[in-house]
Design a protein around this motif. Structure first.
Motif, PDB file in Angstrom:
ATOM      1  N   GLY A 285      37.694  42.910  40.660  1.00 30.64           N
ATOM      2  CA  GLY A 285      36.616  42.793  41.632  1.00 30.64           C
ATOM      3  C   GLY A 285      35.750  41.568  41.446  1.00 30.64           C
ATOM      4  O   GLY A 285      36.230  40.474  41.120  1.00 30.64           O
ATOM      5  N   GLU A 286      34.423  41.752  41.639  1.00 27.21           N
ATOM      6  CA  GLU A 286      33.501  40.626  41.606  1.00 27.21           C
ATOM      7  C   GLU A 286      33.487  39.936  40.245  1.00 27.21           C
ATOM      8  O   GLU A 286      33.423  38.702  40.164  1.00 27.21           O
ATOM      9  CB  GLU A 286      32.084  41.085  41.970  1.00 27.21           C
ATOM     10  N   ALA A 287      33.547  40.710  39.167  1.00 28.31           N
ATOM     11  CA  ALA A 287      33.523  40.113  37.833  1.00 28.31           C
ATOM     12  C   ALA A 287      34.739  39.215  37.611  1.00 28.31           C
ATOM     13  O   ALA A 287      34.625  38.099  37.086  1.00 28.31           O
ATOM     14  CB  ALA A 287      33.469  41.210  36.771  1.00 28.31           C
ATOM     15  N   ALA A 288      35.934  39.682  37.998  1.00 29.24           N
ATOM     16  CA  ALA A 288      37.139  38.875  37.845  1.00 29.24           C
ATOM     17  C   ALA A 288      37.048  37.608  38.681  1.00 29.24           C
ATOM     18  O   ALA A 288      37.469  36.526  38.244  1.00 29.24           O
ATOM     19  CB  ALA A 288      38.366  39.692  38.250  1.00 29.24           C
ATOM     20  N   SER A 289      36.487  37.712  39.881  1.00 29.20           N
ATOM     21  CA  SER A 289      36.340  36.535  40.745  1.00 29.20           C
ATOM     22  C   SER A 289      35.426  35.493  40.124  1.00 29.20           C
ATOM     23  O   SER A 289      35.684  34.284  40.228  1.00 29.20           O
ATOM     24  CB  SER A 289      35.800  36.960  42.111  1.00 29.20           C
ATOM     25  N   LEU A 290      34.356  35.947  39.456  1.00 32.31           N
ATOM     26  CA  LEU A 290      33.450  35.001  38.803  1.00 32.31           C
ATOM     27  C   LEU A 290      34.162  34.239  37.688  1.00 32.31           C
ATOM     28  O   LEU A 290      33.986  33.029  37.538  1.00 32.31           O
ATOM     29  CB  LEU A 290      32.242  35.741  38.232  1.00 32.31           C
ATOM     30  N   VAL A 291      34.965  34.943  36.909  1.00 30.86           N
ATOM     31  CA  VAL A 291      35.699  34.284  35.825  1.00 30.86           C
ATOM     32  C   VAL A 291      36.671  33.261  36.390  1.00 30.86           C
ATOM     33  O   VAL A 291      36.713  32.103  35.944  1.00 30.86           O
ATOM     34  CB  VAL A 291      36.450  35.330  34.971  1.00 30.86           C
ATOM     35  N   ALA A 292      37.444  33.668  37.369  1.00 34.41           N
ATOM     36  CA  ALA A 292      38.465  32.781  37.931  1.00 34.41           C
ATOM     37  C   ALA A 292      37.849  31.585  38.655  1.00 34.41           C
ATOM     38  O   ALA A 292      38.304  30.446  38.493  1.00 34.41           O
ATOM     39  CB  ALA A 292      39.368  33.573  38.877  1.00 34.41           C
ATOM     40  N   ALA A 293      36.821  31.834  39.453  1.00 37.96           N
ATOM     41  CA  ALA A 293      36.237  30.768  40.266  1.00 37.96           C
ATOM     42  C   ALA A 293      35.533  29.708  39.429  1.00 37.96           C
ATOM     43  O   ALA A 293      35.431  28.548  39.846  1.00 37.96           O
ATOM     44  CB  ALA A 293      35.262  31.366  41.283  1.00 37.96           C
TER      45      ALA A 293
END
Length: 436
Positions: free
Chosen positions: A353-361
């Motif tokens: 979710g949002e946490a994974a997106s922050l890491v990747a982005a």
């Protein structure tokens, strides 16, 4: 003229919280940082909170200033009123009784607050009964009501199974617990809908609440003041073991058994690594036993003072940030992630979710699905095979500075309160809010 009108306005905040300094933890740290901004910004703060007793359930500081009934000043000039509590074990029922005792005591002490009538009552979760207490006090004082949701409660009740005891349980008992879970969900959802403002820590959960008809939702993320521990450069392993650390709460939500199992798998594939799990929580001993059972290269250690966390990160090649594969965690960003992003150490992120997106982005590290033992083992084996751990991008720390620093979040909170109370109060009550 506008500034003089604002200064003459009643801007007092009454905070109802189950966790506060001198305890350590994410909720305590959040409001310590916010108090440091809001009080100097002209928002006098009164805190209703039990004595420091987290996580053991017993008072950890025996100073008279921390006992029930005491009134003291905090580090930032806030007034702290200690309410009653009940010693508790790690069991859900025991902790729930403690939270209810504190909530009832908060209402009884809050109706006769020595700092006078507040303009805003903020109730913060965790501590679901705190929301009910905050709502009652807001009605009593005819104040604006703010609900602060640090995590996706009450949505986490069902997937976490916290209302289910281990072992056998009769159909009647299971039915009663299911009924209790639904009742808590309905109660909190209704209070969210009645609040003048709901503050969440993630954009994803804010959207969930808006889809349920909650009319005024804003995002104030958890913050950090963590400074980098190294430059953003690859780490050459030079034939030594890969060093990985987790530092923080060790509970069911983190799902750290995945890290233990992945470490055992990496070792079985012929690679050397050294994993340290450092913290406190109900799962500390089960993880220690699991590591011994699997002969995994994992050390499970008690928590260290926050000042020593930097040393752990400086030792590590990568830091684990992990949550279980529960849908509400797709709307959650653990406060630990911001700390890791600011540190400059690459993250081993078991997130969605949002946490994974922050890491990747932001190039903060590598992401594997929560619960994916093979995926995490493959990640670590890849670094060991290459002999190099990749660098985290400087974009990660830059993003934290712009979106999750204490200064940014304190300013954001004061802006929201300014919008909530745009006009001086009158004898009849707030110019806006207090609608129940």
């Amino acid at each position: 003229m506008i500034a003089r009108a604002k200064n003459s306005q009643n801007r007092t905040i009454l905070l109802v919280t189950h966790h506060y300094a001198p305890e350590s933890g994410a909720p305590q740290r959040r409001w310590g940082a916010l108090a440091g901004h809001l009080v100097p910004a002209g928002y006098p703060l009164t805190v209703l909170t039990p004595p420091p007793h987290y996580p053991s359930g017993k008072i950890t500081h025996l100073s008279p200033d921390h006992l029930p009934g005491s009134v003291s000043s905090g580090d930032h000039g806030e007034k702290i009123i200690r309410v009653n509590y009940r010693e508790h074990s790690h069991g859900l029922g025991s902790r729930a009784v403690d939270q209810m005792v504190a909530a009832v005591s908060s209402v009884l002490r809050g109706v006769r607050s020595p700092t006078g009538r507040p303009a805003v009552v903020i109730a913060t979760v965790p501590g679901i009964p705190s929301v009910v207490a905050g709502w009652a006090l807001a009605r009593w004082h005819r104040a604006s009501f703010v609900v602060e949701m640090r995590d996706a409660w009450p949505d986490l009740i069902q997937p976490s199974g916290i209302l289910l005891r281990r072992g056998r349980s009769g159909d009647l008992r299971r039915g009663l617990r299911d009924l209790a879970a639904r009742a808590v969900h309905r109660t909190v959802t209704r209070l969210q809908a009645r609040a003048d403002l709901v503050v969440t820590t993630t954009a994803a959960f804010a959207e969930v609440l808006r889809s349920r008809g909650v009319r005024n939702v804003a995002v104030v993320r958890n913050g950090t003041a963590f400074a980098p521990v190294r430059e953003n450069a690859p780490v050459a392993l030079a034939g030594r073991p890969l060093r990985v650390v987790y530092a923080g709460t060790v509970g069911r939500s983190q799902g750290l058994d995945v890290a233990v199992r992945a470490a055992a798998l990496v070792q079985a594939r012929g690679y050397a690594l050294d994993v340290r799990i450092v913290g406190h929580g109900n799962e500390l001993e089960p993880l220690r036993l699991l590591a011994a059972e699997l002969d995994a290269p994992v050390r499970v250690e008690p928590s260290v003072p926050s000042t020593e966390v930097r040393d752990l990160y400086a030792w590590a090649d990568s830091v684990i940030v992990s949550l279980r594969d529960w849908e509400p965690f797709e709307w959650t960003v653990p406060s630990k992630l911001y700390e890791v992003m600011a540190s400059g150490v690459v993250a081993s992120a078991c997130l969605a979710g949002e946490a994974a997106s922050l890491v990747a982005a932001n190039g903060a590290g590598a992401v594997v699905r929560p619960g994916d033992v093979e995926g995490l083992a493959d990640l670590w084996c890849g670094w060991l095979s290459d002999g190099v751990v990749p660098a985290a991008s400087p974009d990660a720390a830059t993003w934290v500075a712009g979106h999750a620093s204490d200064a940014v979040l304190g300013h954001r909170y004061s802006e929201l309160l300014d919008e909530l109370l745009p006009h001086p109060l009158t004898a009849e009550g707030p110019g806006r809010g207090a609608r129940y």
